[in-house]
Design a protein around this motif. Sequence first.
Motif, PDB file in Angstrom:
ATOM      1  N   PRO A 141      78.947 -60.859  70.732  1.00  0.00           N
ATOM      2  CA  PRO A 141      79.472 -61.522  69.093  1.00  0.00           C
ATOM      3  C   PRO A 141      79.991 -63.036  69.209  1.00  0.00           C
ATOM      4  O   PRO A 141      79.999 -63.821  68.257  1.00  0.00           O
ATOM      5  CB  PRO A 141      80.320 -60.475  68.743  1.00  0.00           C
ATOM      6  CG  PRO A 141      80.775 -59.711  69.802  1.00  0.00           C
ATOM      7  CD  PRO A 141      79.574 -59.626  70.965  1.00  0.00           C
ATOM      8  N   HIS A 142      80.785 -63.185  70.290  1.00  0.00           N
ATOM      9  CA  HIS A 142      81.483 -64.508  70.636  1.00  0.00           C
ATOM     10  C   HIS A 142      80.529 -65.736  70.538  1.00  0.00           C
ATOM     11  O   HIS A 142      80.829 -66.978  70.296  1.00  0.00           O
ATOM     12  CB  HIS A 142      82.416 -64.593  71.784  1.00  0.00           C
ATOM     13  CG  HIS A 142      81.787 -64.292  73.029  1.00  0.00           C
ATOM     14  ND1 HIS A 142      81.226 -63.076  73.183  1.00  0.00           N
ATOM     15  CD2 HIS A 142      81.515 -65.552  73.985  1.00  0.00           C
ATOM     16  CE1 HIS A 142      80.742 -63.398  74.654  1.00  0.00           C
ATOM     17  NE2 HIS A 142      80.846 -64.701  75.027  1.00  0.00           N
ATOM     18  N   THR A 143      79.170 -65.588  70.963  1.00  0.00           N
ATOM     19  CA  THR A 143      78.219 -66.519  71.137  1.00  0.00           C
ATOM     20  C   THR A 143      77.173 -66.379  69.944  1.00  0.00           C
ATOM     21  O   THR A 143      76.331 -67.027  69.991  1.00  0.00           O
ATOM     22  CB  THR A 143      77.483 -66.623  72.335  1.00  0.00           C
ATOM     23  OG1 THR A 143      76.864 -65.401  72.444  1.00  0.00           O
ATOM     24  CG2 THR A 143      78.484 -66.895  73.256  1.00  0.00           C
ATOM     25  N   ARG A 144      77.474 -65.544  68.828  1.00  0.00           N
ATOM     26  CA  ARG A 144      76.462 -65.257  67.977  1.00  0.00           C
ATOM     27  C   ARG A 144      76.254 -66.756  67.023  1.00  0.00           C
ATOM     28  O   ARG A 144      75.183 -66.883  66.747  1.00  0.00           O
ATOM     29  CB  ARG A 144      77.191 -64.213  66.958  1.00  0.00           C
ATOM     30  CG  ARG A 144      76.193 -63.710  65.706  1.00  0.00           C
ATOM     31  CD  ARG A 144      76.800 -62.594  65.048  1.00  0.00           C
ATOM     32  NE  ARG A 144      76.861 -61.369  65.919  1.00  0.00           N
ATOM     33  CZ  ARG A 144      77.581 -60.329  65.795  1.00  0.00           C
ATOM     34  NH1 ARG A 144      78.208 -60.376  64.694  1.00  0.00           N
ATOM     35  NH2 ARG A 144      77.627 -59.294  66.494  1.00  0.00           N
ATOM     36  N   SER A 145      77.205 -67.466  67.000  1.00  0.00           N
ATOM     37  CA  SER A 145      76.916 -68.782  66.139  1.00  0.00           C
ATOM     38  C   SER A 145      75.973 -69.469  66.558  1.00  0.00           C
ATOM     39  O   SER A 145      75.106 -69.882  65.983  1.00  0.00           O
ATOM     40  CB  SER A 145      78.351 -69.220  65.831  1.00  0.00           C
ATOM     41  OG  SER A 145      79.201 -68.671  64.917  1.00  0.00           O
ATOM     42  N   ILE A 146      76.144 -69.861  68.052  1.00  0.00           N
ATOM     43  CA  ILE A 146      75.319 -70.685  68.622  1.00  0.00           C
ATOM     44  C   ILE A 146      73.907 -70.216  68.667  1.00  0.00           C
ATOM     45  O   ILE A 146      72.799 -70.676  68.677  1.00  0.00           O
ATOM     46  CB  ILE A 146      75.901 -71.310  70.036  1.00  0.00           C
ATOM     47  CG1 ILE A 146      74.732 -72.279  70.683  1.00  0.00           C
ATOM     48  CG2 ILE A 146      76.095 -69.948  71.132  1.00  0.00           C
ATOM     49  CD1 ILE A 146      74.526 -73.422  69.837  1.00  0.00           C
ATOM     50  N   GLN A 147      73.866 -68.806  69.065  1.00  0.00           N
ATOM     51  CA  GLN A 147      72.506 -68.123  69.097  1.00  0.00           C
ATOM     52  C   GLN A 147      71.574 -67.955  67.723  1.00  0.00           C
ATOM     53  O   GLN A 147      70.471 -68.301  67.886  1.00  0.00           O
ATOM     54  CB  GLN A 147      72.729 -66.871  69.594  1.00  0.00           C
ATOM     55  CG  GLN A 147      73.123 -66.264  70.958  1.00  0.00           C
ATOM     56  CD  GLN A 147      73.132 -64.694  71.035  1.00  0.00           C
ATOM     57  OE1 GLN A 147      72.002 -64.137  71.175  1.00  0.00           O
ATOM     58  NE2 GLN A 147      74.234 -64.357  71.613  1.00  0.00           N
ATOM     59  N   LEU A 148      72.309 -67.914  66.563  1.00  0.00           N
ATOM     60  CA  LEU A 148      71.882 -67.980  65.611  1.00  0.00           C
ATOM     61  C   LEU A 148      71.338 -69.461  65.224  1.00  0.00           C
ATOM     62  O   LEU A 148      70.399 -69.792  64.578  1.00  0.00           O
ATOM     63  CB  LEU A 148      72.736 -67.575  64.138  1.00  0.00           C
ATOM     64  CG  LEU A 148      73.101 -66.271  64.384  1.00  0.00           C
ATOM     65  CD1 LEU A 148      74.044 -65.839  63.157  1.00  0.00           C
ATOM     66  CD2 LEU A 148      71.557 -65.277  64.081  1.00  0.00           C
ATOM     67  N   VAL A 149      72.270 -70.511  65.667  1.00  0.00           N
ATOM     68  CA  VAL A 149      71.726 -71.462  65.359  1.00  0.00           C
ATOM     69  C   VAL A 149      70.504 -72.178  66.207  1.00  0.00           C
ATOM     70  O   VAL A 149      69.580 -72.649  65.595  1.00  0.00           O
ATOM     71  CB  VAL A 149      72.825 -72.908  65.676  1.00  0.00           C
ATOM     72  CG1 VAL A 149      72.223 -74.256  65.947  1.00  0.00           C
ATOM     73  CG2 VAL A 149      74.179 -72.660  64.838  1.00  0.00           C
ATOM     74  N   GLU A 150      70.443 -71.941  67.422  1.00  0.00           N
ATOM     75  CA  GLU A 150      69.152 -72.003  68.267  1.00  0.00           C
ATOM     76  C   GLU A 150      68.113 -71.139  67.526  1.00  0.00           C
ATOM     77  O   GLU A 150      66.789 -71.631  67.905  1.00  0.00           O
ATOM     78  CB  GLU A 150      69.387 -71.545  69.681  1.00  0.00           C
ATOM     79  CG  GLU A 150      70.519 -72.399  70.423  1.00  0.00           C
ATOM     80  CD  GLU A 150      71.163 -71.813  71.614  1.00  0.00           C
ATOM     81  OE1 GLU A 150      71.615 -72.565  72.494  1.00  0.00           O
ATOM     82  OE2 GLU A 150      70.783 -70.535  71.899  1.00  0.00           O
ATOM     83  N   THR A 151      68.464 -70.042  66.991  1.00  0.00           N
ATOM     84  CA  THR A 151      67.045 -69.274  66.540  1.00  0.00           C
ATOM     85  C   THR A 151      66.335 -70.019  65.151  1.00  0.00           C
ATOM     86  O   THR A 151      65.229 -70.224  64.923  1.00  0.00           O
ATOM     87  CB  THR A 151      67.327 -67.922  65.978  1.00  0.00           C
ATOM     88  OG1 THR A 151      68.192 -67.105  67.234  1.00  0.00           O
ATOM     89  CG2 THR A 151      66.718 -67.018  65.364  1.00  0.00           C
ATOM     90  N   ALA A 152      67.494 -70.460  64.463  1.00  0.00           N
ATOM     91  CA  ALA A 152      66.885 -71.532  63.354  1.00  0.00           C
ATOM     92  C   ALA A 152      66.445 -72.623  63.717  1.00  0.00           C
ATOM     93  O   ALA A 152      65.275 -73.021  63.271  1.00  0.00           O
ATOM     94  CB  ALA A 152      68.190 -71.901  62.554  1.00  0.00           C
ATOM     95  N   LEU A 153      66.802 -73.310  65.026  1.00  0.00           N
ATOM     96  CA  LEU A 153      66.017 -74.326  65.467  1.00  0.00           C
ATOM     97  C   LEU A 153      64.554 -73.858  65.987  1.00  0.00           C
ATOM     98  O   LEU A 153      63.661 -74.760  65.715  1.00  0.00           O
ATOM     99  CB  LEU A 153      66.674 -75.030  66.552  1.00  0.00           C
ATOM    100  CG  LEU A 153      68.087 -75.776  66.087  1.00  0.00           C
ATOM    101  CD1 LEU A 153      68.899 -76.344  67.399  1.00  0.00           C
ATOM    102  CD2 LEU A 153      67.984 -77.060  65.304  1.00  0.00           C
TER     103      LEU A 153
END
Length: 254
Positions: A141-153
């Motif tokens: 969960p601590h990398t959730r933000s970057i994972q979601l950004v990469e998914t959006a990209l």
Amino acid sequence: MLRPNAAAAHLRLSPTQQWLELMRPWVLLAGYVTTASLGWWWVAVPLAVAVCLSGFVQTHDAMHQALGLSKQQNDRLLTLSGLLLLKSGHGLQVTHLRHHAHCLRADDPEGAPATWAFWRVVWQGPYHILMLRRESLRMAPHTRSIQLVETALTLLLLGVFVGLYYWWGSPVGLVYWGVAFVMSATLPIWAAYLPHQLAERNPAVRAAAATALFWTPVLSSFAFHHLHHHYPRVPTALLPRAAAELPPPPSHHH
């Protein structure tokens, strides 16, 4: 006795090797875009496969911080190289590092296909790849933000591919998407099942090891998979050298 990473500390890329490892997938991508734009599909499609394979190797080395970059540079590269595969690089890193820590155990989702029957790997592979993205969000969960950004990209890229075809009639993006999908759907076969099922003495593995220098990153990731598990910080390109210079891993080591 030295720990594996300490024993392999001298195996680092030279500046020239580092430049080659960093640039390879992007040069191949430029080749794909150029040949696809010219309609040379007999060249473009194999180049797209090569982009995905080299992007996979670069993403993998970035997961292990094996390319000699600073943490900030490595994180950026992990995002970019993951996009070559239309994936979240940081999401892949989560499940891959879990694979190294808990190899082929019940809590190793990436390695699960290596324990299945081959027919199951074939039909369940595409779903398994999607499941790994869900698992990476759950496990880190601590990398959730970057994972979601990469998914959006990734979704943005897919939208661009559709737009290129809809407004300009160019299939360049959609063909690449198709190739990346096939490579991703079969990834549990060539990146999980076969490397773990074939022993290092298997003729196919030995042949790959003998010819690894022809395109070291692709062949080495298969031929020296057992060695990589023992010396994870060695760049993929240097695995043949590691096999010659470092103590072999235990025979049971995956």
